[in-house]
Design a protein around this motif. Structure first.
Motif, short mmCIF file in Angstrom:
data_model
loop_
_atom_site.label_atom_id
_atom_site.label_comp_id
_atom_site.label_asym_id
_atom_site.label_seq_id
_atom_site.Cartn_x
_atom_site.Cartn_y
_atom_site.Cartn_z
N SER A 195 0.83 -1.20 0.00
CA SER A 195 0.00 0.00 0.00
C SER A 195 0.87 1.26 0.00
CB SER A 195 -0.91 0.02 1.23
OG SER A 195 -0.12 0.03 2.40
N GLY A 196 2.17 1.09 -0.11
CA GLY A 196 3.09 2.22 -0.04
C GLY A 196 3.21 2.98 -1.35
N ALA A 197 4.08 3.98 -1.33
CA ALA A 197 4.25 4.87 -2.48
C ALA A 197 4.77 4.14 -3.71
CB ALA A 197 5.21 6.00 -2.11
N LEU A 198 5.69 3.18 -3.53
CA LEU A 198 6.22 2.45 -4.68
C LEU A 198 5.13 1.62 -5.34
CD1 LEU A 198 8.70 1.75 -6.38
CD2 LEU A 198 9.14 -0.14 -4.82
N TYR A 199 4.35 0.92 -4.54
CA TYR A 199 3.25 0.11 -5.06
C TYR A 199 2.24 0.99 -5.80
CZ TYR A 199 -0.65 -3.18 -5.13
OH TYR A 199 -1.67 -4.00 -5.53
N LYS A 200 1.91 2.11 -5.21
CA LYS A 200 0.94 3.02 -5.82
C LYS A 200 1.47 3.67 -7.09
CE LYS A 200 -1.44 4.11 -1.52
NZ LYS A 200 -1.66 5.13 -0.48
N SER A 201 2.79 3.77 -7.22
CA SER A 201 3.37 4.42 -8.39
C SER A 201 3.48 3.50 -9.61
CB SER A 201 4.75 4.98 -8.05
OG SER A 201 5.72 3.94 -8.06
N ALA A 206 3.80 1.72 -28.45
CA ALA A 206 4.24 0.93 -27.30
C ALA A 206 3.56 1.46 -26.05
CB ALA A 206 5.76 1.00 -27.14
N VAL A 207 3.53 0.61 -25.04
CA VAL A 207 3.03 1.00 -23.73
C VAL A 207 4.16 0.76 -22.75
CG1 VAL A 207 1.98 -1.24 -23.26
CG2 VAL A 207 1.17 0.74 -22.03
N ILE A 208 4.32 1.66 -21.80
CA ILE A 208 5.39 1.55 -20.81
C ILE A 208 4.77 1.26 -19.45
CG2 ILE A 208 7.24 2.79 -19.62
CD1 ILE A 208 7.68 4.33 -22.24
N VAL A 209 5.27 0.20 -18.83
CA VAL A 209 4.86 -0.14 -17.47
C VAL A 209 6.03 0.27 -16.59
CG1 VAL A 209 4.17 -1.98 -15.90
CG2 VAL A 209 3.48 -2.08 -18.30
N GLU A 210 5.78 1.09 -15.56
CA GLU A 210 6.87 1.62 -14.75
C GLU A 210 6.48 1.81 -13.30
OE1 GLU A 210 7.93 5.31 -16.59
OE2 GLU A 210 5.93 6.13 -16.39
N ALA A 211 7.51 1.91 -12.47
CA ALA A 211 7.34 2.22 -11.05
C ALA A 211 8.30 3.36 -10.75
CB ALA A 211 7.67 1.01 -10.20
N LYS A 212 7.78 4.52 -10.44
CA LYS A 212 8.67 5.65 -10.23
C LYS A 212 8.37 6.42 -8.95
CE LYS A 212 6.37 8.77 -13.49
NZ LYS A 212 6.68 9.63 -14.61
N ALA A 213 8.22 5.71 -7.88
CA ALA A 213 7.95 6.36 -6.60
C ALA A 213 9.06 7.34 -6.27
CB ALA A 213 7.85 5.31 -5.49
N SER A 214 8.69 8.42 -5.59
CA SER A 214 9.68 9.42 -5.22
C SER A 214 9.45 9.89 -3.80
CB SER A 214 9.62 10.61 -6.17
OG SER A 214 8.40 11.29 -6.01
N SER A 215 10.49 10.43 -3.23
CA SER A 215 10.40 11.04 -1.92
C SER A 215 9.79 12.42 -2.09
CB SER A 215 11.80 11.15 -1.31
OG SER A 215 11.77 11.99 -0.20
N GLN A 216 8.78 12.75 -1.32
CA GLN A 216 8.11 14.03 -1.45
C GLN A 216 9.03 15.20 -1.12
OE1 GLN A 216 5.35 14.62 -2.85
NE2 GLN A 216 4.57 12.55 -2.97
N GLU A 217 9.92 15.01 -0.14
CA GLU A 217 10.79 16.11 0.27
C GLU A 217 11.88 16.38 -0.76
OE1 GLU A 217 11.05 13.13 2.61
OE2 GLU A 217 9.00 13.71 3.02
N THR A 218 12.49 15.33 -1.28
CA THR A 218 13.66 15.49 -2.14
C THR A 218 13.36 15.35 -3.62
OG1 THR A 218 14.20 13.15 -1.98
CG2 THR A 218 15.21 14.64 -0.35
N LYS A 219 12.20 14.82 -3.97
CA LYS A 219 11.82 14.55 -5.36
C LYS A 219 12.82 13.60 -6.03
CE LYS A 219 8.27 17.28 -5.32
NZ LYS A 219 7.05 16.74 -4.87
N VAL A 220 13.41 12.72 -5.25
CA VAL A 220 14.33 11.72 -5.77
C VAL A 220 13.53 10.45 -6.04
CG1 VAL A 220 16.33 10.27 -5.24
CG2 VAL A 220 16.31 12.66 -4.55
N PHE A 221 13.63 9.93 -7.26
CA PHE A 221 12.91 8.73 -7.62
C PHE A 221 13.69 7.50 -7.17
CE2 PHE A 221 11.46 11.96 -10.53
CZ PHE A 221 10.08 11.78 -10.49
N TYR A 222 13.04 6.59 -6.46
CA TYR A 222 13.75 5.43 -5.95
C TYR A 222 13.29 4.10 -6.54
CZ TYR A 222 9.85 5.25 -2.60
OH TYR A 222 8.62 5.22 -2.02
N GLY A 223 12.32 4.10 -7.44
CA GLY A 223 11.88 2.87 -8.09
C GLY A 223 13.02 2.21 -8.85
N TYR A 224 13.81 3.01 -9.55
CA TYR A 224 14.94 2.49 -10.33
C TYR A 224 16.00 1.90 -9.41
CZ TYR A 224 18.67 2.26 -13.79
OH TYR A 224 19.65 1.82 -14.62
#
Length: 172
Positions: A65-71, A82-100
């Protein structure tokens, strides 16, 4: 069928599928090829995204139920090929994407020689750096889905939906 697309901020898989035969048939019935392709790829992307979410916890990711799952999302690229399936959750404070970083693995080091502090098994831990293991939580489920009979069934359903749309429009 599925080509891996490298990105630095997200973990994504570009799903490209050969729909030439189906689109040729639909075009002979009078459908707009570009719109039909976008609708079909959108449906395939939605089904692939569902497979990624279904396999999420089996890849060592715990919070369904976390940000990564929701992203976890899907989007049809502008050209409609093409269609792209991705997970790009980010930290709200830093806007750093951590899915990758979670998908490919990474070493995280504290700034200025400081410490990273986090809880592990109920105990607080202070370390200078930590290595995240690689977790192929997006590409593997998508590739598995694209080689399954469920994908072929979904593709047939989407083509049939387009045929029904054409029939409905021709009755007007």
């Amino acid at each position: 069928m599925a080509g891996r697309r490298k990105r630095y901020s997200t973990e994504s898989v570009s799903v490209e599928t050969d729909l030439a035969e189906a689109l040729g048939y639909l075009e002979s019935l009078g459908v707009n090829r570009h719109k039909a392709m976008r609708r079909i790829l959108g449906g395939i992307g939605t089904a692939a995204r569902a497979q990624v979410r279904k396999a999420y916890k089996s890849h060592g990711l715990s919070k369904g139920s976390g940000a990564l799952y929701k992203s976890i999302s899907r989007r049809v690229i502008r050209s409609g090929k093409a269609v792209i399936v991705e997970a790009k959750a980010s930290s709200q404070e830093t806007k750093v994407f951590y899915g990758y970083a979670l998908a490919k693995g990474a070493r995280i080091t504290a700034k200025d020689g400081g410490y990273l502090t986090f809880q592990k098994d109920g105990k607080w831990v202070r370390v200078h750096s930590v290595k995240l293991p690689e977790r192929d939580f997006v590409a593997a489920p998508v590739k598995k889905y694209l080689s399954s009979t469920a994908f072929k069934t979904k593709l047939d359903q989407l083509v049939q939906r387009e045929v029904a749309r054409i029939e409905k429009e021709s009755k007007r």
